[in-house]
Scaffold this motif. Structure first.
Motif, PDB file in Angstrom:
ATOM      1  N   TYR A  62     -12.548   0.718   6.160  1.00 58.72           N
ATOM      2  CA  TYR A  62     -12.099   0.641   4.766  1.00 58.72           C
ATOM      3  C   TYR A  62     -10.587   0.423   4.703  1.00 58.72           C
ATOM      4  N   ALA A  63      -9.831   1.219   5.480  1.00 60.24           N
ATOM      5  CA  ALA A  63      -8.375   1.100   5.467  1.00 60.24           C
ATOM      6  C   ALA A  63      -7.925  -0.248   6.033  1.00 60.24           C
ATOM      7  N   VAL A  66      -8.354  -3.506   3.570  1.00 59.61           N
ATOM      8  CA  VAL A  66      -7.402  -3.826   2.498  1.00 59.61           C
ATOM      9  C   VAL A  66      -6.331  -4.779   3.012  1.00 59.61           C
ATOM     10  N   GLY A 117     -13.222  -2.017   1.103  1.00 60.96           N
ATOM     11  CA  GLY A 117     -11.777  -2.149   1.218  1.00 60.96           C
ATOM     12  C   GLY A 117     -11.272  -3.497   0.739  1.00 60.96           C
ATOM     13  N   LEU A 120     -11.118  -3.833  -3.086  1.00 62.16           N
ATOM     14  CA  LEU A 120      -9.998  -3.156  -3.742  1.00 62.16           C
ATOM     15  C   LEU A 120      -8.869  -4.129  -4.040  1.00 62.16           C
ATOM     16  N   LEU A 147     -11.102   4.243  -7.527  1.00 59.22           N
ATOM     17  CA  LEU A 147     -10.144   4.548  -6.482  1.00 59.22           C
ATOM     18  C   LEU A 147     -10.417   5.901  -5.841  1.00 59.22           C
ATOM     19  N   GLY A 375      -4.826   8.159  -8.296  1.00 56.89           N
ATOM     20  CA  GLY A 375      -4.765   6.855  -8.957  1.00 56.89           C
ATOM     21  C   GLY A 375      -3.459   6.625  -9.704  1.00 56.89           C
ATOM     22  N   LEU A 378      -0.644   5.918  -7.271  1.00 50.84           N
ATOM     23  CA  LEU A 378      -0.662   4.553  -6.754  1.00 50.84           C
ATOM     24  C   LEU A 378      -0.151   3.563  -7.797  1.00 50.84           C
ATOM     25  N   PHE A 394      -1.125  -3.226  -3.418  1.00 50.58           N
ATOM     26  CA  PHE A 394      -2.211  -2.261  -3.332  1.00 50.58           C
ATOM     27  C   PHE A 394      -2.763  -2.188  -1.919  1.00 50.58           C
ATOM     28  N   GLN A 398      -2.758   1.539  -0.501  1.00 54.11           N
ATOM     29  CA  GLN A 398      -4.070   2.093  -0.198  1.00 54.11           C
ATOM     30  C   GLN A 398      -4.228   2.328   1.302  1.00 54.11           C
ATOM     31  N   ARG A 401      -2.398   5.620   1.754  1.00 54.21           N
ATOM     32  CA  ARG A 401      -3.153   6.714   1.129  1.00 54.21           C
ATOM     33  C   ARG A 401      -4.407   7.032   1.918  1.00 54.21           C
ATOM     34  N   SER A 402      -5.096   6.010   2.397  1.00 55.18           N
ATOM     35  CA  SER A 402      -6.316   6.221   3.170  1.00 55.18           C
ATOM     36  C   SER A 402      -6.023   6.934   4.482  1.00 55.18           C
TER      37      SER A 402
END
Length: 483
Positions: A62-63, A66, A117, A120, A147, A375, A378, A394, A398, A401-402
């Protein structure tokens, strides 16, 4: 030559629906396994360490995705990426649902993470910026569900699905949601030519992003069943975090970066992103510790634990109302830092003792805190960069954050079970550490905001949505000291 638009293209409701249908499945499944891990391990013939490795690989995908999407969308039409990603999510969720071994489950969850990811970066920017300044506050509030909002419902859903075979239906539901996103995307995602079809793949940024995500997530997953001094934990974690630092420095120094690090290296973005990182990590840690205490120490069945923590959903609804009211005003930074303090307060409630009532109160505070801290944090960074750079921005925020939120869970579990099993004393020590760290984070980030010298300012949402510049005028870091 302009391409014909699908039937539902250009509608605000369509953009919001596509974003939520695409983002929610993975976010929901990030916390749902907290309560059905035992049942899942028994059915798949594995143990907690095997499931934790799968969770780590899914979070890493997922990370990483992005960053991959930020590179890919230069050459490929966003509509094609969106449609492909929703099918990828549906396939991954379906594979997880029918899995007969942990290896198949891991493969399904990695596909699910990759698709989510990328969505997003692809689906979120047009939904936020394409419908005028009046729509931005409500859009941000609803996007907040995709998010992070699904995480607050995931715990309760996991509690009700903690029976043999029931967890599979959670993945079936995720596949259905993704297929619904595919249908809405067919009817509503506008066709457009890619931005730079001849642009080559970033030869170092994407590989560095892969190392910065998969290495530390795999390394931290090794904490389950291995001591912190083991090479299986130390080597990949240290190398992965070093790759992350190198990636950020490289992007900062590049003339045409994949992700606009220099644009967000200012007071307001650093405050918002930092708050989102600490708040997300605190939410994950305190939620998992509450589940651990209620289930393994106090002996409550998963369904009861899930019912007690349904207050997180109520807290998230309160957060949505606060976002709509506060985002157009000058008090967005206060809301973000207040969310971080609320998560810290939730930890203090858990520290004061056990029981379902305290867990429910803490759950409500966690819902409010995560909803107003992650959220909006961000978006405090996103509103400080020009709208055309929202997607790449983003990707960066993200990614950071992830890393913070998803790396916290294995570390928390290791600390809470340092005595070989979860005990009241080990859980309390871990909660106390979490309260201290979130409190220190709140103090440091408040100091960062004050030293920037920026008084409360109302965001210029019209300038932002028109692409004329950022909504916030963010001062340099420590501008007061520089003066």
């Amino acid at each position: 030559m302009s391409l014909p638009s699908p039937r539902l293209a250009g509608r605000w409701s369509t953009g919001i629906t596509m974003a939520l249908l695409g983002l929610t499945p993975f976010v929901l499944l990030s916390t749902a396994p907290f309560l059905f891990t035992g049942v899942q391990a028994g059915e798949l013939g594995t143990d907690r360490a095997g499931l934790q490795l799968g969770q780590g690989l899914a979070n890493a995908s997922y990370a990483f995705a992005v960053v991959l999407a930020a590179d890919l969308m230069h050459r490929v039409d966003r509509r094609r990426i969106y449609l492909g990603c929703t099918l990828l999510i549906a396939a991954g969720a379906a594979l997880a649902a029918v899995s007969g071994s942990n290896g198949v489950l891991i493969a399904g969850r990695v596909l699910l993470g990759l698709g989510s990811g990328m969505l997003l970066v692809v689906a979120l920017p047009p939904a936020v910026t394409g419908h005028g300044p009046q729509r931005v506050p409500l859009t941000v509030a609803l996007i907040n569900l995709g998010l992070f909002g699904g995480s607050v419902a995931g715990t309760s859903i996991g509690g009700f699905a903690a029976t043999p075979g029931a967890w599979r239906w959670v993945h079936v539901a995720a596949a259905v949601v993704a297929l619904a996103g595919f249908v809405v995307g067919l009817l509503g995602f506008e066709r457009a030519e890619p931005e730079s079809p001849r642009m080559r793949v970033d030869p170092s940024g994407v590989p560095l992003a892969a190392a910065a995500t998969f290495l530390p997530f795999v390394g931290v997953s090794m904490l389950v069943g291995h001591p912190p001094s083991s090479p299986g934990f130390l080597v990949p974690t240290v190398l992965g975090l070093a790759a992350l630092v190198l990636l950020v420095v490289r992007e900062y120094r590049k003339e045409n970066p994949l992700m606009p690090v220099r644009l967000i290296a200012h007071t307001l973005p650093i405050t918002g992103i930092g708050a989102a990182m600490v708040t997300g990590a605190g939410f994950t840690a305190f939620t998992e510790l509450a589940v651990l205490r209620l289930q393994q120490v106090e002996g409550h069945p998963p369904a009861v634990v899930g019912a007690a923590l349904v207050t997180q959903v109520a807290g998230m609804l309160v957060a949505i109302l606060l976002i709509v009211r506060v985002l157009p005003t000058r008090w967005l930074p206060v809301l973000v830092l207040g969310g971080l303090l609320t998560v810290c307060a939730a930890g203090a409630v858990l520290l004061s003792g056990g029981g379902l009532v305290r867990a429910a109160v803490a759950g409500f505070l966690l819902g409010v805190g995560a909803g107003t801290g992650v959220g909006p944090g961000l978006f405090l960074g996103a509103l400080s960069v020009p709208a055309p750079r929202l997607g790449p921005a983003f990707a960066l925020v993200q990614l950071l954050r992830s890393e913070a939120a998803f790396l916290a869970a294995p570390v928390v579990m290791t600390l809470a079970m340092s005595e070989g099993a979860a005990t009241p004393s080990s859980i309390d020590r871990t909660i106390l550490l979490g309260v201290v760290l979130t409190g220190v984070g709140a103090v440091v980030l408040t100091g960062t905001l004050l030293l920037g010298g920026s008084g409360p300012q109302k965001p210029d949402l019209r300038r932002w949505t028109d692409g004329e510049g950022p909504a916030f005028r963010s001062p340099p870091v420590a501008a007061v000291l520089r003066e």
